[in-house]
Write a protein that holds these residues in place. Structure first.
Motif, short mmCIF file in Angstrom:
data_model
loop_
_atom_site.label_atom_id
_atom_site.label_comp_id
_atom_site.label_asym_id
_atom_site.label_seq_id
_atom_site.Cartn_x
_atom_site.Cartn_y
_atom_site.Cartn_z
N ASP A 62 0.73 -1.32 0.24
CA ASP A 62 0.12 0.14 -0.19
C ASP A 62 0.83 1.29 -0.10
OD1 ASP A 62 0.39 1.14 2.80
OD2 ASP A 62 -0.44 -0.88 3.16
N GLY A 63 0.27 2.44 0.06
CA GLY A 63 1.05 3.66 -0.35
C GLY A 63 1.77 4.05 0.70
N GLU A 64 0.98 3.91 1.97
CA GLU A 64 1.70 4.31 3.34
C GLU A 64 2.85 3.29 3.48
OE1 GLU A 64 -0.86 3.93 6.64
OE2 GLU A 64 -2.09 5.62 6.04
N ALA A 65 3.09 2.19 3.15
CA ALA A 65 4.10 1.35 3.20
C ALA A 65 5.16 1.76 2.39
CB ALA A 65 3.79 -0.08 3.05
N ALA A 66 4.81 2.31 1.16
CA ALA A 66 5.61 2.60 0.09
C ALA A 66 6.50 3.95 0.90
CB ALA A 66 5.11 3.17 -1.20
N LEU A 67 5.77 4.77 1.31
CA LEU A 67 6.55 5.94 1.87
C LEU A 67 7.16 5.62 2.84
CD1 LEU A 67 3.73 8.66 1.36
CD2 LEU A 67 5.89 8.31 0.00
N HIS A 68 6.74 4.89 3.87
CA HIS A 68 7.48 4.25 4.89
C HIS A 68 8.89 3.65 4.67
CE1 HIS A 68 3.85 4.08 7.80
NE2 HIS A 68 4.13 5.14 7.58
N TYR A 69 9.14 2.90 3.46
CA TYR A 69 10.19 2.32 3.02
C TYR A 69 11.05 3.38 2.56
CZ TYR A 69 13.25 -0.81 0.49
OH TYR A 69 14.28 -1.63 0.06
N LEU A 70 10.59 4.21 1.74
CA LEU A 70 11.39 5.33 1.31
C LEU A 70 12.24 5.92 2.34
CD1 LEU A 70 9.69 6.42 -1.88
CD2 LEU A 70 11.85 5.45 -2.13
N ARG A 71 11.53 6.53 3.14
CA ARG A 71 11.77 7.00 4.36
C ARG A 71 12.39 6.45 5.51
NH1 ARG A 71 6.00 10.19 4.34
NH2 ARG A 71 6.64 11.52 2.63
N ARG A 72 12.74 5.11 5.33
CA ARG A 72 13.39 4.27 6.13
C ARG A 72 12.67 4.37 7.61
NH1 ARG A 72 18.68 3.98 3.93
NH2 ARG A 72 18.38 2.61 2.59
#
Lengths: 697, 149
Positions: free
Chosen positions: B41-51
């Motif tokens: 999901d989108g939230e996970a994607a941003l979490h991943y990018l932001r570590r």
């Protein structure tokens, strides 16, 4: 001659004229009374001087004394108007005195007989030319008689009266002087009278000219009616007024009446009769038809003339052309008629009012609209017909009107007689007088309540349509994604299976097949749900009274497998109220809500669902809550979950249609649905309002 | 190309597990070595990018060289993720390729407005699907020069 003028003026000043002379007696009096007065004076003087003139003065003294008295009496009588009597008396006495004097003083040779000239002159003045001729004959006959008496010797012998020839001369001179005096007086009085009458004639002529010009200017003709003679005299101006050619036709009462419009003849006759019988002023307007067919309006006015006894003598009057005035009047009346008709028949409210709002005029429509009588409304302040909170704005709008910008339109609410609020559209106009000074306001209004309602309704429909369109857009958007997704899955894994079979690699085939079957199932479910959703958007079937407890039991039964699978306990209290609506659809709502709650229980060891109901704030509605102790929802997603195809968790099966469907059904019943949750792991409570059954009679 | 070169790291943001599996299989078969990191999901994607948790370890969670982004995502939509990436100076340089089923004009317009680097529509036909994923690999993994952060 100036001096002569002075003298005659002085004379006529002493013996003023009383003009005009109506008859012979009057002008005789005017001349005779100064003559008699003068002669009386002279005779008086003579009686004083005669004793010195005569040898035997008894007879002249007696004669002059008698004549003094006679002339005085004659003057008195003439002054009284008895000209013939006075003149006759004076001339008779004079003749007698002359004759007697002549008898005793020498007959025809006596100087006395010369006095007969005076008799002839006086009778001539008093009785005219026949009097003078008569007197001359009588005097001549007397002279003849005296001669005969002398021939027969009947005359007394002592006839020598005069002392000297000087005296004789004096006596003759006196006679000549007397004759001159008489002629002088006659001439003075006559020329004065003539001058006066010429002056009068000039004045009369000028007055007549004034009258003529005035009549012409006024387009009027004068008339005079003589009651005794029963005749009417018409001034020449009447001829052009009635278009009568004076040389061809004479204006008479008959020809005048013939000119009058047949419809007006009776009116005119009645007015004339009334004026005559009541002896009052005449005023009557009538039409005359001219020979060329034109119609002319005339106004007849008359003033009665009565004598001292109050008997009607006649009437003086005018007839005036008032066609122009009448035309304007008629035009004005007609235009008033038109405008009145317009104002009263127009399907609009019309009123006039002062700056403070006081009504000065209202039409029928205005009265009907506010259900008040015209008497009530005139003087009433129209601001009281406007809701109080709107009055300031309306007043501000009207204050904007100026002579430069005299009209303005606006719409505002009004208090309708039934207590409801209506809308009116008004065109206001500032009315100015000839000098551009504001007098009052005029306003024309129409009821636009229906239009306003329609506008509000249109607004609502437009909003609904926009909402529907957005939903439809969302639908197309998501359908394109959600229906294509399983297809890609199916085709993709099917292709892999094909390849694996060709390569003899069977290892992952069962898993791939499972994916294909699941995708096909999801497609089927999606199509089924879509069909369901489209049905929900359509009209509901006939609403019925539904026991909420039973309905929820049925819904729970239909999802019993899910409840059993997760071991969910449903708490359903007794005595749940009745609701009102489409039974099948409402069961779907609870089915979805219970199924949804059961799906999102997470790893809750004792999953439970609680149902409760109580009256809603919205009147006539029940508030039902479906609470669970599952995974809960983050508050920021509380709105999103009711969107079509919205899924917060891909791990949990579903198409994302269930809650959208529930919302659509609840809203179709006029209710609302929302969710409250304190966050993840805190459980969630779905609230929905549903209609109560109508109160039965 | 030698095998010693680090594989290209691809961040695949895809909510559908089946599609994830299909894309992974195609790219694994691609001749360019790559490593696919998947979030759902989108939230996970941003979490991943932001570590952000749970992606804090840089060893197991390497920075991606390219993002394959679906648009229909739970919690946070693909367009929102795209906007977040392209407005963040740290990630602005990241090529973001939209891979979605939506052909909607508004989606395409918005994606480009938010500076998507490419917009691809998943073909229903599997042969085409494979071709597209291979071409995508050729272009983005081989020819396109990415910035190695």
């Amino acid at each position: 001659m100036n001096s002569d003028h002075l003298l005659t003026d002085f004379f006529t000043h002493i013996f003023p004229l009383e003009t005009p002379f109506a008859n012979r007696q009057q002008y005789g009096a005017v001349i005779l009374w100064p003559i008699f007065s003068t002669l009386a004076l002279i005779a008086g003087l003579f009686s004083i001087v005669s004793p010195f003139l005569y040898a035997q003065p008894a007879i002249p003294l007696l004669a002059s004394a008698v004549m003094t008295i006679t002339f005085t009496g004659g003057a008195w009588m003439v002054r009284r108007g008895a000209v013939y009597t006075g003149t006759g008396l004076v001339c008779g006495v004079l003749w007698f005195v002359i004759t007697v004097t002549a008898l005793f003083s020498g007959g025809v040779r006596s100087s006395a007989v010369l006095h007969y000239v005076l008799v002839v002159l006086l009778t001539g003045i008093g009785f005219g030319r026949y009097g003078a001729s008569g007197a001359a004959l009588v005097s001549s006959a007397t002279m003849l008689g005296l001669w005969l008496l002398e021939l027969t010797g009947w005359l007394p012998q002592t006839t020598q009266l005069l002392e000297t020839s000087l005296v004789y001369t004096i006596l003759i001179s006196v006679i000549l002087l007397l004759t001159g005096i008489i002629i002088f007086i006659v001439d003075a009085q006559l020329s004065a009278a003539l001058r006066q009458s010429r002056q009068e004639a000039t004045e009369r002529k000028r007055a007549e000219q004034w009258l003529r010009q005035a009549l012409l200017a006024a387009r009027a003709g004068a008339w005079e009616w003589d009651a005794q003679a029963r005749t009417i005299r018409w001034s020449p101006e009447n001829y052009p007024l009635l278009a009568i050619e004076p040389t061809r036709e004479k204006l008479t009462f008959r020809t005048w009446l013939a000119r009058i419009h047949p419809d007006d003849q009776a009116t005119v006759r009645a007015a004339v009769d009334r004026a005559i019988s009541n002896i009052q002023e005449l005023t009557v307007d009538f039409r005359v038809i001219l020979p060329d067919g034109t119609i002319r309006w005339l106004r007849g006015i008359g003033q009665p003339v009565v004598d001292a006894q109050g008997v009607l003598q006649g009437m003086y009057g005018l007839q005036i052309d008032i066609t122009a005035q009448k035309t304007i009047e008629t035009e004005l009346q007609r235009s008033q008629l038109y405008y009145r008709g317009l104002v009263e028949d127009m399907p609009a409210l019309i009123c006039r009012f002062l700056a403070d709002g006081t009504l000065t005029f209202v039409n029928d429509r205005y009265c009907q609209t506010f259900q008040r009588s015209r008497e009530e409304l005139i003087g009433f302040n129209f601001y009281e017909l406007i809701p109080p909170e709107r009055r300031a704005q309306v007043a501000a709008d009207i204050r904007q009107l100026t002579p430069e910008q005299p009209t303005m339109e606006h719409e505002h609410e009004v208090l309708q007689p039934d207590g409801t609020i209506g809308w009116q559209h008004w065109i206001n106009r500032l009315l100015l007088d000839d000098n551009g000074v504001p007098i009052e306001y005029q306003a024309l209004g129409i009821d636009v309540t229906e239009r306003k309602k329609a506008e509000i309704e249109r607004e609502r429909l437009l909003n609904e349509l926009t909402a529907r369109n957005t939903e439809l857009e969302q639908f197309a958007y998501t359908v394109s994604h959600d229906l294509k997704s399983p297809l890609i899955t199916i085709k993709g894994f099917a292709s892999y299976i094909q390849r694996d079979l060709e390569a003899g690699n069977l290892e992952r085939i069962p898993a791939d097949l499972q994916r294909i079957i699941a995708a096909a199932d999801r497609m089927y479910q999606l199509l089924e749900d879509l069909l369901n959703l489209s049905r929900a958007g359509r009209k509901l079937s006939q609403p019925s009274r539904i026991g909420l407890g039973l309905l929820i039991s049925e819904a729970a039964a239909s999802v019993s497998s899910r409840l059993a699978e997760r071991n969910v306990y449903l708490n359903l209290p007794p005595n749940l109220p009745e609701i009102y609506g489409d039974r099948t659809r409402l069961r779907e709502v609870f089915q979805n809500l219970i199924d949804n709650a059961a799906k999102f229980m997470g790893d809750q060891p004792s999953p439970q669902i609680w149902i409760e109901a109580r009256p809603a704030d919205q009147p006539g509605f029940v508030l039902v809550s479906v609470r669970d102790n599952g995974i809960g929802i983050e508050p920021r997603h509380a709105q999103r979950i009711f969107g079509l195809f919205e899924r917060l968790n891909m791990q949990i099966e579903g198409t994302g249609i269930g809650l959208a469907l529930a919302r659509r059904i609840v809203e179709a019943h006029g209710g609302k649905i929302w969710v409250e949750s304190e966050g993840l792991g805190k459980g969630a409570t779905f609230y929905l309002t549903l209609p109560q059954p109508p109160v039965s009679e | 190309m030698s095998g010693s070169i680090d594989p290209v790291v691809i961040l695949l943001v895809e909510d559908n597990p089946d599609h994830t599996e299909l894309i992974t299989r195609v790219l694994n078969d691609h001749r360019i070595p790559n490593r696919i990191i998947h979030v759902a999901d989108g939230e996970a994607a941003l979490h991943y990018l932001r570590r952000q948790a749970p992606y804090t370890d840089p060893e197991t969670n390497p920075s991606p060289h390219i993002v394959l982004l679906d648009l229909q995502l739970p919690r946070l939509g693909g367009l929102e993720v795209l906007q977040a990436i392209k407005t963040d100076p740290t990630f602005r340089h990241l090529p973001v390729v939209i891979v979605t089923t939506s052909r909607m004009e508004s989606d395409i317009r918005l994606a480009y407005q938010f500076h998507a680097n490419s917009y691809l529509v998943k073909p229903v036909d599997f042969e085409q699907f494979i071709r597209m994923m291979n071409d995508l690999g050729d272009y983005w993994l081989e020819w396109n020069q990415v910035l190695h952060a």
